[in-house]
Every structure is written in C-alpha cells, then in structure tokens.
Design a protein around this motif. Structure first.
Motif, PDB file in Angstrom:
ATOM      1  N   SER A   2     -29.284 -39.462   6.996  1.00 47.29           N
ATOM      2  CA  SER A   2     -29.265 -40.356   7.502  1.00 47.29           C
ATOM      3  C   SER A   2     -29.277 -39.549   9.321  1.00 47.29           C
ATOM      4  CB  SER A   2     -29.135 -41.800   7.914  1.00 47.29           C
ATOM      5  OG  SER A   2     -27.856 -41.513   8.081  1.00 47.29           O
ATOM      6  N   TYR A   3     -29.533 -39.954  10.478  1.00 47.00           N
ATOM      7  CA  TYR A   3     -29.716 -39.617  11.742  1.00 47.00           C
ATOM      8  C   TYR A   3     -30.453 -40.790  12.766  1.00 47.00           C
ATOM      9  CZ  TYR A   3     -34.549 -38.315  11.463  1.00 47.00           C
ATOM     10  OH  TYR A   3     -36.470 -38.415  11.707  1.00 47.00           O
ATOM     11  N   CYS A   4     -30.015 -40.955  13.887  1.00 47.65           N
ATOM     12  CA  CYS A   4     -30.418 -41.078  14.918  1.00 47.65           C
ATOM     13  C   CYS A   4     -30.476 -40.990  16.314  1.00 47.65           C
ATOM     14  CB  CYS A   4     -29.838 -42.571  15.764  1.00 47.65           C
ATOM     15  SG  CYS A   4     -29.711 -43.769  14.528  1.00 47.65           S
ATOM     16  N   THR A   5     -31.243 -40.800  17.330  1.00 47.89           N
ATOM     17  CA  THR A   5     -31.640 -39.790  18.494  1.00 47.89           C
ATOM     18  C   THR A   5     -30.420 -39.832  19.881  1.00 47.89           C
ATOM     19  OG1 THR A   5     -33.869 -39.590  18.224  1.00 47.89           O
ATOM     20  CG2 THR A   5     -32.826 -38.995  20.174  1.00 47.89           C
ATOM     21  N   GLY A   6     -29.796 -39.209  20.396  1.00 44.15           N
ATOM     22  CA  GLY A   6     -29.447 -39.553  21.160  1.00 44.15           C
ATOM     23  C   GLY A   6     -28.400 -38.562  22.146  1.00 44.15           C
ATOM     24  N   THR A   7     -28.183 -38.663  23.704  1.00 45.11           N
ATOM     25  CA  THR A   7     -28.470 -37.961  24.495  1.00 45.11           C
ATOM     26  C   THR A   7     -26.967 -37.830  25.491  1.00 45.11           C
ATOM     27  OG1 THR A   7     -30.815 -39.489  25.145  1.00 45.11           O
ATOM     28  CG2 THR A   7     -30.196 -37.847  26.728  1.00 45.11           C
ATOM     29  N   LEU A   8     -26.961 -36.988  26.133  1.00 44.24           N
ATOM     30  CA  LEU A   8     -26.024 -36.443  26.778  1.00 44.24           C
ATOM     31  C   LEU A   8     -25.440 -37.190  28.241  1.00 44.24           C
ATOM     32  CD1 LEU A   8     -24.943 -32.705  26.624  1.00 44.24           C
ATOM     33  CD2 LEU A   8     -23.996 -34.673  25.353  1.00 44.24           C
ATOM     34  N   ILE A   9     -24.610 -38.429  28.612  1.00 46.30           N
ATOM     35  CA  ILE A   9     -24.411 -38.435  29.905  1.00 46.30           C
ATOM     36  C   ILE A   9     -23.444 -37.998  30.669  1.00 46.30           C
ATOM     37  CG2 ILE A   9     -25.683 -40.018  29.606  1.00 46.30           C
ATOM     38  CD1 ILE A   9     -23.515 -42.073  29.105  1.00 46.30           C
ATOM     39  N   ALA A  10     -22.649 -37.223  30.201  1.00 47.71           N
ATOM     40  CA  ALA A  10     -21.686 -36.128  30.861  1.00 47.71           C
ATOM     41  C   ALA A  10     -21.320 -35.111  29.559  1.00 47.71           C
ATOM     42  CB  ALA A  10     -20.469 -37.143  30.974  1.00 47.71           C
ATOM     43  N   ASP A  11     -20.420 -34.538  30.395  1.00 50.54           N
ATOM     44  CA  ASP A  11     -20.713 -33.164  29.390  1.00 50.54           C
ATOM     45  C   ASP A  11     -20.200 -33.298  27.507  1.00 50.54           C
ATOM     46  OD1 ASP A  11     -17.792 -33.122  30.245  1.00 50.54           O
ATOM     47  OD2 ASP A  11     -17.863 -31.416  31.159  1.00 50.54           O
ATOM     48  N   ASN A  12     -18.953 -34.408  27.610  1.00 48.37           N
ATOM     49  CA  ASN A  12     -18.636 -34.727  26.438  1.00 48.37           C
ATOM     50  C   ASN A  12     -18.701 -36.491  26.206  1.00 48.37           C
ATOM     51  OD1 ASN A  12     -17.702 -36.203  28.643  1.00 48.37           O
ATOM     52  ND2 ASN A  12     -15.410 -36.181  27.276  1.00 48.37           N
ATOM     53  N   LEU A  13     -19.737 -36.914  26.627  1.00 50.32           N
ATOM     54  CA  LEU A  13     -19.994 -37.931  26.304  1.00 50.32           C
ATOM     55  C   LEU A  13     -21.514 -38.511  25.946  1.00 50.32           C
ATOM     56  CD1 LEU A  13     -18.549 -40.491  29.179  1.00 50.32           C
ATOM     57  CD2 LEU A  13     -18.076 -40.001  27.497  1.00 50.32           C
ATOM     58  N   VAL A  14     -22.089 -39.011  24.762  1.00 45.07           N
ATOM     59  CA  VAL A  14     -23.530 -38.854  23.736  1.00 45.07           C
ATOM     60  C   VAL A  14     -23.991 -40.668  24.365  1.00 45.07           C
ATOM     61  CG1 VAL A  14     -24.825 -39.085  22.489  1.00 45.07           C
ATOM     62  CG2 VAL A  14     -23.475 -37.146  23.136  1.00 45.07           C
ATOM     63  N   LEU A  15     -24.729 -40.889  24.427  1.00 48.65           N
ATOM     64  CA  LEU A  15     -25.296 -42.334  24.709  1.00 48.65           C
ATOM     65  C   LEU A  15     -26.575 -42.108  23.767  1.00 48.65           C
ATOM     66  CD1 LEU A  15     -25.891 -45.022  26.889  1.00 48.65           C
ATOM     67  CD2 LEU A  15     -27.149 -43.858  27.639  1.00 48.65           C
ATOM     68  N   THR A  16     -26.541 -43.709  22.533  1.00 49.79           N
ATOM     69  CA  THR A  16     -27.294 -43.258  21.895  1.00 49.79           C
ATOM     70  C   THR A  16     -27.305 -45.074  21.267  1.00 49.79           C
ATOM     71  OG1 THR A  16     -27.936 -43.043  19.437  1.00 49.79           O
ATOM     72  CG2 THR A  16     -25.407 -43.342  19.478  1.00 49.79           C
ATOM     73  N   ALA A  17     -28.186 -45.535  19.769  1.00 49.49           N
ATOM     74  CA  ALA A  17     -27.621 -47.405  19.639  1.00 49.49           C
ATOM     75  C   ALA A  17     -27.067 -47.316  18.656  1.00 49.49           C
ATOM     76  CB  ALA A  17     -28.662 -47.864  19.296  1.00 49.49           C
ATOM     77  N   ALA A  18     -25.833 -48.791  19.433  1.00 48.06           N
ATOM     78  CA  ALA A  18     -24.718 -49.476  18.511  1.00 48.06           C
ATOM     79  C   ALA A  18     -25.168 -49.271  17.057  1.00 48.06           C
ATOM     80  CB  ALA A  18     -24.653 -50.514  19.017  1.00 48.06           C
ATOM     81  N   HIS A  19     -26.075 -49.981  16.595  1.00 48.31           N
ATOM     82  CA  HIS A  19     -26.483 -50.064  15.544  1.00 48.31           C
ATOM     83  C   HIS A  19     -25.895 -48.812  14.478  1.00 48.31           C
ATOM     84  CE1 HIS A  19     -30.880 -49.303  16.175  1.00 48.31           C
ATOM     85  NE2 HIS A  19     -30.967 -49.322  15.142  1.00 48.31           N
ATOM     86  N   CYS A  20     -26.195 -47.452  14.793  1.00 45.39           N
ATOM     87  CA  CYS A  20     -26.358 -46.063  14.007  1.00 45.39           C
ATOM     88  C   CYS A  20     -25.417 -45.902  14.042  1.00 45.39           C
ATOM     89  CB  CYS A  20     -26.791 -44.855  15.372  1.00 45.39           C
ATOM     90  SG  CYS A  20     -28.644 -44.593  15.943  1.00 45.39           S
ATOM     91  N   VAL A  21     -24.009 -46.679  14.619  1.00 49.73           N
ATOM     92  CA  VAL A  21     -23.310 -45.762  13.749  1.00 49.73           C
ATOM     93  C   VAL A  21     -21.785 -47.214  12.865  1.00 49.73           C
ATOM     94  CG1 VAL A  21     -22.476 -44.545  16.297  1.00 49.73           C
ATOM     95  CG2 VAL A  21     -21.814 -46.906  16.038  1.00 49.73           C
ATOM     96  N   PHE A  22     -22.590 -47.452  12.534  1.00 44.00           N
ATOM     97  CA  PHE A  22     -22.745 -48.640  11.335  1.00 44.00           C
ATOM     98  C   PHE A  22     -23.264 -48.129  10.227  1.00 44.00           C
ATOM     99  CE2 PHE A  22     -21.534 -51.393  15.093  1.00 44.00           C
ATOM    100  CZ  PHE A  22     -20.211 -51.428  15.264  1.00 44.00           C
ATOM    101  N   ASP A  23     -22.066 -48.661   8.818  1.00 45.37           N
ATOM    102  CA  ASP A  23     -22.782 -48.566   7.337  1.00 45.37           C
ATOM    103  C   ASP A  23     -23.298 -49.715   7.617  1.00 45.37           C
ATOM    104  OD1 ASP A  23     -21.157 -50.374   6.090  1.00 45.37           O
ATOM    105  OD2 ASP A  23     -19.152 -48.648   5.407  1.00 45.37           O
ATOM    106  N   LYS A  24     -24.573 -49.491   6.169  1.00 41.61           N
ATOM    107  CA  LYS A  24     -25.411 -50.685   5.458  1.00 41.61           C
ATOM    108  C   LYS A  24     -24.764 -52.502   5.199  1.00 41.61           C
ATOM    109  CE  LYS A  24     -25.806 -49.154   1.176  1.00 41.61           C
ATOM    110  NZ  LYS A  24     -26.516 -48.760   0.137  1.00 41.61           N
ATOM    111  N   ARG A  25     -23.157 -51.472   4.915  1.00 43.17           N
ATOM    112  CA  ARG A  25     -21.848 -52.726   4.983  1.00 43.17           C
ATOM    113  C   ARG A  25     -21.102 -53.324   5.713  1.00 43.17           C
ATOM    114  NH1 ARG A  25     -17.980 -49.887   1.339  1.00 43.17           N
ATOM    115  NH2 ARG A  25     -18.817 -48.097   3.175  1.00 43.17           N
ATOM    116  N   GLY A  26     -21.954 -52.490   6.990  1.00 45.42           N
ATOM    117  CA  GLY A  26     -21.063 -53.353   8.301  1.00 45.42           C
ATOM    118  C   GLY A  26     -19.853 -52.033   8.871  1.00 45.42           C
ATOM    119  N   ALA A  27     -19.826 -51.729   7.954  1.00 45.81           N
ATOM    120  CA  ALA A  27     -18.520 -50.335   8.199  1.00 45.81           C
ATOM    121  C   ALA A  27     -18.461 -49.837   9.449  1.00 45.81           C
ATOM    122  CB  ALA A  27     -18.006 -50.268   6.776  1.00 45.81           C
ATOM    123  N   PRO A  28     -17.934 -49.647  10.764  1.00 44.71           N
ATOM    124  CA  PRO A  28     -18.735 -48.599  11.040  1.00 44.71           C
ATOM    125  C   PRO A  28     -17.860 -47.421  10.736  1.00 44.71           C
ATOM    126  CG  PRO A  28     -16.285 -49.631  11.225  1.00 44.71           C
ATOM    127  CD  PRO A  28     -17.178 -50.441  10.779  1.00 44.71           C
TER     128      PRO A  28
END
Length: 273
Positions: A49-75
């Motif tokens: 599985s995957y999402c799209t993300g974007t660098l907003i600093a050399d060490n920070l990626v911006l994406t959607a919050a729901h991308c970082v949870f599994d189907k059970r709701g665990a991070p």
C-alpha cells in the motif's frame, strides 16, 4: 453513512454550478519531465500500500493522516514507512525511512469522512536523515486560494503507481469552513497528493487530496483542507513530541491491497459512491 452524506452536502455547497473539464494526466517518465517535482514522492506503507507525499523541508514530508493508520485504526510503526522522492519506474531520486510522525489534533480515524476529519486529515513525517535541497527542493505553502483559481495535482494512483502523473490544470471549485473542493482527476493512491497553485516563481501547495467522489455527470470532485495553520501546529507538535507515533487511533478509511485483483488500489483513499 450520515457523515458521508453530510460531507457531500457541505462540499456541494462549495462547488461551482458546472465543473471544468480537467486536463489530461501527463506521466513524468524521464528525468527531464521530473525536473522541479522531485520533492513529490511515493510513501510506501508496507503490505503493498502507498500514498503520495511532499517535502516541505529537507526532513519533513506532508501527507494525509489516514495514510499512517492500519485498517484496525492502529498507527503504523514509523520504521515500516519509506518515502521515495521522485520515484519513477523503480528508481527514486532519494529514499528515506521515517523516524516519527504526528497527525493533526482532533483527527479521529473512526469518524471516517466527516467534515471535521477532512479538515484535520494531515500528517507530518520526519525523515531519518534529510534529503539535500539540491536533490529535491521542498515546496512552500500557498495561502488564501479562491474559487475559480487554476491549480494542478501531482500524484501516484491506481494503474499509474510506477511514476508520478501531473494534471496541469484543474480548478478550485469552492472554499469554506476549512474545506476546499477541486475539479481534479484523482483516484486510489492520490491520498496525500499535493494540490499546487498555478502561477508565481514556483508552485506552492494549496491543499492535500484526501478523498473524492464522482458526480452524476461522471466528473470527479476532490476535496482537501486549508493547510497553513494546521501545518504550523504540526511542526510545533513534532518538535515537542518525545514519542514515535500518535498515542490513539481508529480508522474509518479503507486500505486496499494491490495484490487483490482488478479493484485493488494500493493506496488509502475513501471513495464516495
């Protein structure tokens, strides 16, 4: 279901009477095609599985919050997540593991696609090591988009997950109550994709794609949120954070595994039927 209906009704109030026809998607196949878009990448989340993300600093990626949870709701465990900047046909400009991430306060995955959740469906990922700006130049945020503005979207998606696709022109359909709607061509895998302003010296990020639905005319309405205040708060939260992942989570978003046949998306993306 009530939340989905409520969100659709709210977004309908933000939408122009007629939808502009979105431009065709351009596959960023060659290195020259990718020039300037290197900071947009694929976030591989494990288990195909995957999402799209974007660098907003050399060490920070911006994406959607729901991308970082599994189907059970665990991070997800940060070490399971990999950001591949400018990935095309198996080759990335740079690849980094994730050290930790934070999600916007008030985001509740169990609430699914409620309007409040869409406003807060934002996550900030800290890379294990920075990506030099000479390799991938981060994008800044755009403030105060207005209805009718031309925007573009750069994303991965179903059946186009090997390289970025660029929709050069679509429109801001409406903005209000912290939500923004767009007449852009998005699909499974576009979750977290940046919506860029059109004009100026360099494109800036207007919003993130977190969902969408088909209209009765067969066109797609995508929706996202206003970003500046939320991103500022996430940066403060990340600096203050001593943990590697959010402490609570549930999910109303569906994860689709790319190995499961024709309807598989390989991404987190809630589709409203």
């Amino acid at each position: 279901m009530r939340r989905l209906i409520s969100l659709c009704a709210l977004l309908a109030g933000l939408t122009l009477p007629t939808l502009a026809t979105p431009s065709d998607l351009i596959r960023l196949t060659n290195r020259d095609d990718l020039l300037g878009w290197e900071a947009v990448g694929r976030i591989d989340l494990g288990q195909d599985s995957y999402c799209t993300g974007t660098l907003i600093a050399d060490n920070l990626v911006l994406t959607a919050a729901h991308c970082v949870f599994d189907k059970r709701g665990a991070p997800l465990l940060p070490e399971r997540i990999v950001f591949r900047a400018g990935l095309r046909d198996g080759a990335a400009i740079a690849a980094r593991n994730i050290r930790r991430f934070v999600v916007a306060d008030g985001y509740a995955p169990s609430d699914g696609m409620s309007a409040d959740n869409v406003r807060r469906d934002v996550a900030l990922l800290e890379l294990s090591t920075p990506i030099p700006t000479a390799t991938a130049s981060p994008f800044a945020l755009h403030h105060n988009p207005t209805r009718g503005d031309n925007v573009s979207v750069v994303s991965y998606g179903r059946k186009r997950d090997d390289a970025l696709s660029w929709e050069r022109q679509c429109d801001v359909l409406g903005r209000g109550q912290g939500l923004i709607s767009f007449g852009c061509n998005v699909t499974f895998g576009s979750s977290g994709a940046p919506v860029f302003s059109d004009g100026g010296y360099r494109a800036r990020i207007v919003s993130l794609v977190v969902g969408g639905h088909k209209t009765k005319h067969g066109t797609t309405v995508a929706y996202g949120m206003e970003l500046p205040d939320t991103v500022d708060a996430l940066k403060r939260k990340l600096r203050a954070s001593a943990t590697s992942a959010p402490s609570t989570a549930n999910t109303g978003f569906r994860k689709v595994d790319v190995t499961r046949g024709g309807n598989a998306s390989g991404a987190r993306f809630e589709k409203i039927q």
